[in-house]
Scaffold this active site. Structure first.
Site, short mmCIF file in Angstrom:
data_model
loop_
_atom_site.label_atom_id
_atom_site.label_comp_id
_atom_site.label_asym_id
_atom_site.label_seq_id
_atom_site.Cartn_x
_atom_site.Cartn_y
_atom_site.Cartn_z
N GLU A 187 1.01 -0.54 -5.14
CA GLU A 187 0.02 0.52 -5.38
C GLU A 187 0.84 1.81 -5.49
O GLU A 187 1.19 2.43 -4.49
CB GLU A 187 -0.99 0.62 -4.25
CG GLU A 187 -2.11 1.60 -4.57
CD GLU A 187 -2.50 2.50 -3.41
OE1 GLU A 187 -3.46 3.27 -3.56
OE2 GLU A 187 -1.83 2.46 -2.37
N ASP A 222 0.83 -1.21 0.00
CA ASP A 222 0.00 0.00 0.00
C ASP A 222 0.86 1.25 0.00
O ASP A 222 1.94 1.30 0.60
CB ASP A 222 -0.90 -0.02 1.24
CG ASP A 222 -1.82 1.18 1.32
OD1 ASP A 222 -2.66 1.33 0.41
OD2 ASP A 222 -1.70 1.96 2.27
#
Length: 730
Positions: A464, A411
């Protein structure tokens, strides 16, 4: 009588030692408590504040006599020689019989200490934290925690009435590691650490390497039993590297475990229930993988797991660690891979967490320009610190090894790469070269990917990453970051903006579809329609579609067909496949009742069929990241908002894709094709079975020997309104 075991540099003044105990400031309790050789025997000191009396027992349980209470809580007895003993302690609440924790020597090996200090300990989950342990036939729990700037660290729990005076730990000074073996404790005990920092006593801290936690909102760590889980996924694990290769289909169903479906009483499903319900659903829908929003324990449910504090513990919200292992096992038995969202960028500032863990900035940067994230009000990991680097690397390996997880989606990578991420001028600190790149985070990400590739071959690590950082999914040896794949955020933003336009105006935004193909093969891309796009006022995917109800559903079917036929692996957030109207809410289940309506069943059935085509036709997945797997046929028909391309497989197999982004049936539309052969409509997104209008071409088609779009032959098609045709060679 002098104590022969007084450590160098330590006071031999017994009065000073006693006062340090009374003030709960003794930094070296093993130097004073427990058995110590004296000039004429062995003296045993036991520190049990609140005890009424303490009796020494020999190994057979025979009394060696009552200990003398020197000061309240400090009991002393002399023995003629060193021998095994245990304690019988009378409390006002009852009698406790146990071995003396301070009679045991150090239990943490020098190699473990060395590897941790070097940031190279890959199995912290089996070494640090609370480990069921056995010493000389005595069962108990060994606790190990890193707190180099603490003056004292104690383990506290119900077993000692949360009294930090009773179990102060032993320090390994060079590494700043504290440890203690507490006899007769068992799995299931709740505990925390009481830490005396330089400035005083800190709030009780949860264990950074806890393998199990209490159910939130409780914040205690739990002694976990050994994960002696019987895995039945040998076939999956043996085939995983081949299954997850870049030339294989990857269709990911992104799931928030707590809101996919609820029980009849309104509670989230447990891991066992998810194994029974989610796994068959995903199998039926044809997805290859489930990606779970972070399951690492997190105090605030509204963070969806993206503010975790226990990087080694599955959330207690859904069951035990063994229950989570059972879920992964069930996925593998069904041929479904499991990807976990993982957050090495930042952590929340809850008092029981990692922030100022020993009274100093230990896991985080000290300066707020480096260590505090302005967008999320969270601490930023100091990955330049060797121990923190190793801690996070061990967390990643823990999920991949212990739980057989098939991949990690990392993330907020962009926030890690740039020191000025989301900061104004003057609010960030340049790197040692004066630049904006976070060099230590870059080193960590490269190291992570190299270690995973070497030690867990075939596992995916997906970024990401929302910027144009070059080479995110290129090998580290070639200067890249080494990720297996990268979310294509630019594609997602451009195409969602395009599909949200009124079809009358799409001709003016034609390049928002074509632009993504200019860079589609520069990375190993995943096309993400994720949770972030259907929350926080953005509306649902269906809600983004323009027009009346019919057009909204047609646009949604068109967009999903466009996505599945576009180069790049696929990721779809739960609920999008049933055309949910409401945007996602983490505290309620999906609107499954919608499936009583034809339009919503039609979207679901289309996604199922798209997944089947995607998996069955290599041309749609084999060359996702290669330019030779894609060929434009029509990319300039902005007047009609029509696009057409060919997808090519390794064996020369062809799939023709044609999209009509207007609500007009286009009859007699000619598209060039390379072969004079029979063709077959594989999918028409406007078909009646998907609750469409039934317009467009179907069945067998025959090419004509008329050149078009640079091809020797052509097909004459009827393009469905707001629809896609996917056509294969017979």
């Amino acid at each position: 009588m002098a104590d022969r075991n007084t450590a160098p540099g330590r006071t031999n003044d017994e009065s000073a030692q006693v006062q340090a105990l009374l003030r709960a400031e003794h930094g070296d309790p093993f130097a004073f408590l427990g058995p110590h050789e004296m000039e004429d025997g062995v003296r045993v000191r036991v520190w049990q504040p609140g005890a009424l009396e303490v009796q020494l027992l020999d190994a057979a349980g025979e009394s060696l006599g009552f200990m003398q209470e020197q000061v309240p809580g400090l009991f002393v007895a002399d023995m003629p020689r060193r021998q095994p003993y245990r304690l019988r302690i009378n409390w006002s609440s009852g009698v406790q019989e146990t071995e003396d924790p301070y009679a045991f020597g150090p239990q943490l090996g020098e190699l473990d200490i060395h590897l941790f200090a070097e940031g190279k300990h890959r199995q912290l989950g089996r070494c640090f934290g609370a480990q069921p342990w056995q010493v000389d036939g005595v069962h108990g729990v060994r606790f190990v925690v890193w707190a180099p700037n603490a003056r004292r660290v104690s383990v506290v729990g119900n077993f000692n009435s949360w009294d930090g005076r009773r179990h102060p730990m032993r320090l390994h000074p060079g590494a700043g590691i504290w440890e203690i073996f507490i006899p007769r404790l068992e799995a299931g005990e709740v505990y925390k650490y009481e830490i005396l920092g330089r400035e005083g006593l800190l709030p009780l801290k949860a264990d950074p390497v806890a393998l199990q936690t209490e159910h939130p909102p409780a914040t205690g760590s739990v002694v976990a039993g050994r994960l002696d889980f019987h895995w039945d996924d040998a076939q999956w694990m043996a085939q995983r590297e081949q299954r997850q290769g870049p030339d294989r289909p990857l269709a990911i169903y992104e799931v928030h475990a707590g809101s996919w479906r609820h029980t009849d009483s309104g509670e989230p499903l447990s891991w066992a229930q998810l194994a029974e319900q989610l796994v068959p659903y995903v199998t039926d829908m044809g997805f290859t993988h489930i990606e779970l929003l972070p399951v690492m324990e997190h105090p605030f449910g509204g963070s969806w797991g993206y503010q975790p504090l226990s990087q080694f513990a599955p959330s207690a919200r859904y069951g035990s660690p063994a229950d989570f292992a059972g879920f992964v096992n069930a996925c593998h038995q069904a041929g479904i891979g499991v990807i976990l969202d993982w957050v090495p960028a930042h952590f929340p500032g809850d008092a029981h967490g990692l922030g100022l863990f020993d009274g100093t900035a230990l896991y985080e940067y000290a300066h707020p320009f480096e260590g505090w994230h302005p967008d999320w009000d969270t601490h930023i990991y100091n990955l330049g610190r060797t121990e923190v680097h190793g801690f996070m690397l061990a967390s990643a390996m823990h999920w991949l090894r212990e739980y057989h997880v098939d991949g990690l989606r990392v993330d907020a990578v962009a926030s890690m790469l740039y020191r000025d991420y989301s900061r104004k001028s003057g609010e960030w600190i340049p790197n040692r070269h004066g630049g904006r790149e976070n060099l230590e985070a870059i080193d960590f990400l490269r190291h992570l990917n190299d270690v995973v590739a070497s030690e867990v071959p075939g596992a995916l690590v997906i970024a990401e990453e929302s910027t144009a950082w070059p080479g995110v999914s290129h090998p580290t040896q070639a200067g890249g970051l080494g990720f297996s794949g990268k979310w294509n955020m630019g594609w997602m933003h451009d195409t969602l903006k395009y599909i949200g336009e009124d079809p009358l105006h799409r001709r003016h935004h034609h390049q928002q579809i074509t632009f993504g193909l200019l860079y589609a093969f520069t990375e190993h891309f995943i096309l993400p329609i994720s949770h972030d796009e259907v929350v926080h006022g953005k509306g649902s995917l269906l809600g983004k579609m323009p027009g009346d109800r019919w057009q909204q559903f047609a646009n949604l079917r068109l967009y999903l067909s466009f996505m599945w036929s576009h180069p790049g692996k696929k990721l779809l957030f739960m609920g999008c496949e049933i055309g949910q109207w409401r945007e996602w809410g983490h505290d309620r289940q999906l609107d499954w009742y919608l499936l009583q309506y034809d339009e919503h069943r039609g979207v679901r059935d289309l996604v199922r069929d798209l997944n089947a085509l995607y998996r069955q036709h290599p041309a749609l997945h084999q060359r996702d990241d290669r330019a030779d797997g894609f060929q434009w046929l029509i990319g300039d028909d902005s007047t009609n908002s029509v696009y057409a391309w060919l997808r090519r497989g390794e064996d020369g197999a062809l799939v023709l894709v044609v999209h009509n982004f207007t609500p007009v049936v286009r009859s007699g539309y000619r598209v060039g094709v390379p072969e004079a052969a029979g063709w077959q409509v594989l999918l028409n997104s406007d078909a009646l079975q998907y609750s469409g209008s039934g317009a467009g071409s179907y069945g067998e088609l025959h090419s004509e020997p008329q050149q078009s779009h640079g091809q020797p032959c052509s097909l004459v098609l009827e393009l469905p309104p707001l629809g896609t045709l996917i056509i294969g060679v017979k």
